[in-house]
Scaffold this active site. Structure first.
Site, PDB file in Angstrom:
ATOM      1  N   CYS A   1      -9.981   7.684 -12.500  1.00 39.36           N
ATOM      2  CA  CYS A   1     -10.015   6.682 -13.565  1.00 39.36           C
ATOM      3  C   CYS A   1      -9.660   5.284 -13.049  1.00 39.36           C
ATOM      4  O   CYS A   1      -9.261   5.108 -11.903  1.00 39.36           O
ATOM      5  CB  CYS A   1      -9.077   7.087 -14.697  1.00 39.36           C
ATOM      6  SG  CYS A   1      -7.330   6.998 -14.241  1.00 39.36           S
TER       7      CYS A   1
ATOM      8  N   ALA B   1      -6.182   4.851 -11.757  1.00 39.26           N
ATOM      9  CA  ALA B   1      -6.015   5.419 -10.414  1.00 39.26           C
ATOM     10  C   ALA B   1      -6.434   4.407  -9.345  1.00 39.26           C
ATOM     11  O   ALA B   1      -5.795   4.285  -8.301  1.00 39.26           O
ATOM     12  CB  ALA B   1      -6.829   6.704 -10.274  1.00 39.26           C
TER      13      ALA B   1
ATOM     14  N   HIS C   1      -9.909  -1.236  -8.945  1.00 41.20           N
ATOM     15  CA  HIS C   1      -9.776  -2.062  -7.733  1.00 41.20           C
ATOM     16  C   HIS C   1      -9.907  -3.527  -8.116  1.00 41.20           C
ATOM     17  O   HIS C   1      -9.139  -4.378  -7.676  1.00 41.20           O
ATOM     18  CB  HIS C   1     -10.887  -1.762  -6.721  1.00 41.20           C
ATOM     19  CG  HIS C   1     -11.000  -0.338  -6.304  1.00 41.20           C
ATOM     20  ND1 HIS C   1     -12.183   0.231  -5.889  1.00 41.20           N
ATOM     21  CD2 HIS C   1     -10.081   0.650  -6.222  1.00 41.20           C
ATOM     22  CE1 HIS C   1     -11.983   1.489  -5.579  1.00 41.20           C
ATOM     23  NE2 HIS C   1     -10.715   1.769  -5.764  1.00 41.20           N
TER      24      HIS C   1
HETATM   25 FE1  CFM Z   1     -12.564   2.192  -0.077  1.00 38.36          FE
HETATM   26 FE2  CFM Z   1     -11.741   3.559  -2.034  1.00 38.36          FE
HETATM   27 FE3  CFM Z   1     -10.709   3.818   0.452  1.00 38.36          FE
HETATM   28 FE4  CFM Z   1     -13.209   4.555   0.014  1.00 38.36          FE
HETATM   29 FE5  CFM Z   1     -12.105   6.865  -0.712  1.00 38.36          FE
HETATM   30 FE6  CFM Z   1     -10.623   5.927  -2.682  1.00 38.36          FE
HETATM   31 FE7  CFM Z   1      -9.565   6.226  -0.240  1.00 38.36          FE
HETATM   32 MO1  CFM Z   1     -10.168   8.286  -1.727  1.00 38.36          MO
HETATM   33  S1  CFM Z   1     -13.809   3.243  -1.527  1.00 38.36           S
HETATM   34  S2  CFM Z   1     -12.432   3.541   1.653  1.00 38.36           S
HETATM   35  S3  CFM Z   1     -14.100   6.492   0.244  1.00 38.36           S
HETATM   36  S4  CFM Z   1     -10.569   2.216  -0.998  1.00 38.36           S
HETATM   37  S5  CFM Z   1     -12.045   7.465  -2.756  1.00 38.36           S
HETATM   38  S6  CFM Z   1     -10.885   4.265  -3.978  1.00 38.36           S
HETATM   39  S7  CFM Z   1      -8.674   6.592  -2.137  1.00 38.36           S
HETATM   40  S8  CFM Z   1     -10.655   7.863   0.456  1.00 38.36           S
HETATM   41  S9  CFM Z   1      -8.883   4.752   1.214  1.00 38.36           S
END
Ligand code: CFM
Length: 545
Positions: free
Chosen positions: A64, A67, A198
């Site tokens: 979500c 998160a 984000h």
């Molecule tokens: Fe970017 Fe992400 Fe990340 Fe990502 Fe991810 Fe993530 Fe992550 Mo899980 S897009 S690279 S592929 S910030 S889903 S929201 S938490 S691995 S560090």
């Protein structure tokens, strides 16, 4: 599904048809637009539908908005108190689930990552309002820790009852005088996925923190690393390499970050964007407000790391730095090459699928390529079209009701702090020499033609894909792990890295080669049949019979 039954021949059009077969016609029509047979064209790739609502009833892999804001962007920051305004579950289930790490090096020596802080809203707060309770919680956090900053996160009920968290933050900030308090309207329902969270997080950090440091940074070759979150210690490894090269990382957004590092980000001379999805707009805002150009980098993969370091050196154009970067690459590569030589004969020709949130589904293909492995299917949970097709499509992206929900902040050149780092002529000269600014070509052109790209993959389609295409390895997250393993296919978590890592940089590549070799060459996956599947006539009797 033993290895012996493996089918290597498959037709992507048949696979797509099979994935859609069970859906009602309306659902199938919608999903068809998010499942793409890649044509791997350099300039234009077919259009994919992304960043849209998940169809109700489908078991999505997404998380979500809350998160994305609290867990992903603000989670790895060590000395900002993260206070969740909402029922305890939202805080508790976001507590230490992402592998956020810090080396604890900051001015205040504070590390609040291990804490779980919440206003613990009850029924009466939902009925009569929770603002007073929130103010009391902020006061309590201040009295306990005297932190530099307190961040307040809204959960779904807060938006529904209309608590004004920003007003509470402003009042408490004024009251304290020495603690920056700011809030995030990141209710879980705010957007279609984490991606909205984000954006909300980054906007607030940019507005309330960046540029607030008075301490002048005098080091050489100052950069920001945007979109690196230090999962499994990736950021530690990248910083080790920067340090060896003589590159100063002013601020990572947001792995191993601190309040002061964010506050000094405006002093860097170059922004390097790692995860395009979670942060590309911050790179743009830093350029508009402070005059810092940005380039895309990738530290996943040894070759990609070397390439990224060379780009940074090229930007600064300093011979000493260029030589030092070459020296570091020459020192680090023999270790990587010998590790690769060891595994290559066993990993060559194996196939992988990668379905994670965003950028990693693209970046990790570099490591698999190095190992001679092919990514036959990949996709993002919440990437946007530009993450698939490249930034050229940004002007043509449709702004729908969901994306309109996310505040776009207006940024202008700062009257005092804006300073272009390079003249337009210098930028043009660097571009002529092959350095690309503000550029990202996305995942599609880097995947072979006839591979299958799926946006917002769900549990049903994941299992179907594995069943039909039988990859040697499936990469995703904890929600997918066991259902995939039950199909007899090894599964590597590329969110948390299981408990492994780092996988970034040179040492990370060495770790990854060993881990993947171990997984794809383990024979245990061939013995997945339960006894009753092989001997269905197995029977039992009651003891009294
Ligand atoms: Fe970017 Fe992400 Fe990340 Fe990502 Fe991810 Fe993530 Fe992550 Mo899980 S897009 S690279 S592929 S910030 S889903 S929201 S938490 S691995 S560090």
């Amino acid at each position: 599904m033993g290895k012996t039954q493996k089918l290597v021949q498959w037709n992507p059009h048949n696979i797509k048809e099979k994935l859609l077969e069970k859906y009602p016609p309306k659902v199938a029509r919608k999903r068809a637009k998010q499942i793409m047979i890649n044509e791997a064209l350099e300039n234009t790739t077919p259009e994919i539908v992304a960043n849209v609502r998940t169809i109700p009833g489908i078991i999505t892999m997404r998380g979500c908005t809350y998160a994305g804001c609290k867990g992903v962007i603000m989670g790895p920051t060590s000395d900002i108190v993260n206070l969740v305004h909402g029922p305890i579950g939202c805080s508790f289930y976001a507590w230490l689930t992402r592998r956020n790490q810090t080396d604890g090096i900051n001015d205040t020596d504070a590390n609040y990552i291990p804490y779980c802080m919440s206003t613990d809203m009850q029924d009466s707060d939902i009925i009569f309002g929770g603002e007073k309770k929130l103010a009391a919680a902020v006061q309590e956090a201040y009295d306990l820790f005297h932190p530099k900053a307190i961040a307040i996160f809204a959960t779904c009920p807060v938006g529904l009852i209309g608590d004004d968290i920003h007003q509470v933050a402003r009042k408490m900030k004024e009251k304290f005088g020495d603690c920056n308090v700011f809030a995030f309207s990141c209710e879980g329902y705010k957007g279609v996925s984490q991606s909205a969270g984000h954006h909300i997080a980054n906007n607030q950090v940019f507005t309330h923190v960046v540029g607030k440091s008075e301490e002048e940074k005098t080091e050489k070759f100052k950069i920001n690393l945007l979109g690196e979150y230090n999962i499994g210690g990736d950021g530690f490894e990248i910083d080790r390499i920067f340090h060896k090269c003589g590159i100063t990382n002013i601020s990572t957004f947001s792995g191993n970050s601190t309040y002061d590092k964010f506050a000094s980000a405006n002093q860097a001379d170059l922004s390097c964007v790692m995860c395009h999805r979670s942060i590309n707009y911050v790179a743009d805002m830093l350029e508009t407000k402070y005059g810092i150009p940005w380039i895309k980098v990738n530290f996943i993969g040894a070759e990609a790391t070397a390439k990224s370091l060379r780009k940074i050196a090229q930007y600064f154009g300093d011979q000493e730095l260029i030589d030092q970067v070459e020296k570091v690459i020459a020192e680090e590569m023999p270790g990587v090459e010998s590790a690769l030589k060891e595994v290559f004969p066993r990993t060559k020709g194996k196939t992988a699928m990668i379905f994670v949130g965003g950028s990693r589904a693209h970046h990790y293909q570099e490591l698999f390529n190095e190992m001679g492995m092919k990514t036959i299917s990949a996709g993002y949970e919440f990437g946007h079209r530009d993450d698939y097709e490249g930034r050229e499509v940004i002007p043509s992206l449709k702004v729908d009701a969901d994306s309109r929900n996310i505040e776009e902040i207006k940024v202008e050149a700062d009257p005092l702090l804006y300073k272009p780092r390079k003249t337009p002529e210098e930028i043009a000269a660097l571009e002529k020499d092959g350095l690309e600014f503000k550029s990202y070509t996305g995942l599609n052109p880097d995947m072979e033609s006839n591979t299958i790209v799926v946006d917002d993959l769900n549990q049903y389609e994941a299992e179907k894909l594995v069943e039909l295409m039988k990859p040697d390895l499936f990469c995703a997250g904890i929600k997918e792990k066991y259902s995939i393993q039950k199909l007899g296919v090894p599964m590597k978590q590329l969110h948390s890295y299981d408990s492994g890592g780092p996988y970034a940089g040179f040492k990370g590549a060495i770790n990854f080669y060993a881990e993947i070799d171990r997984l794809v060459n383990s024979r245990i996956w061939g013995y997945m049949k339960a006894p009753w599947q092989e001997k269905p006539e197995l029977s039992a009797t009651y003891v009294w019979e």
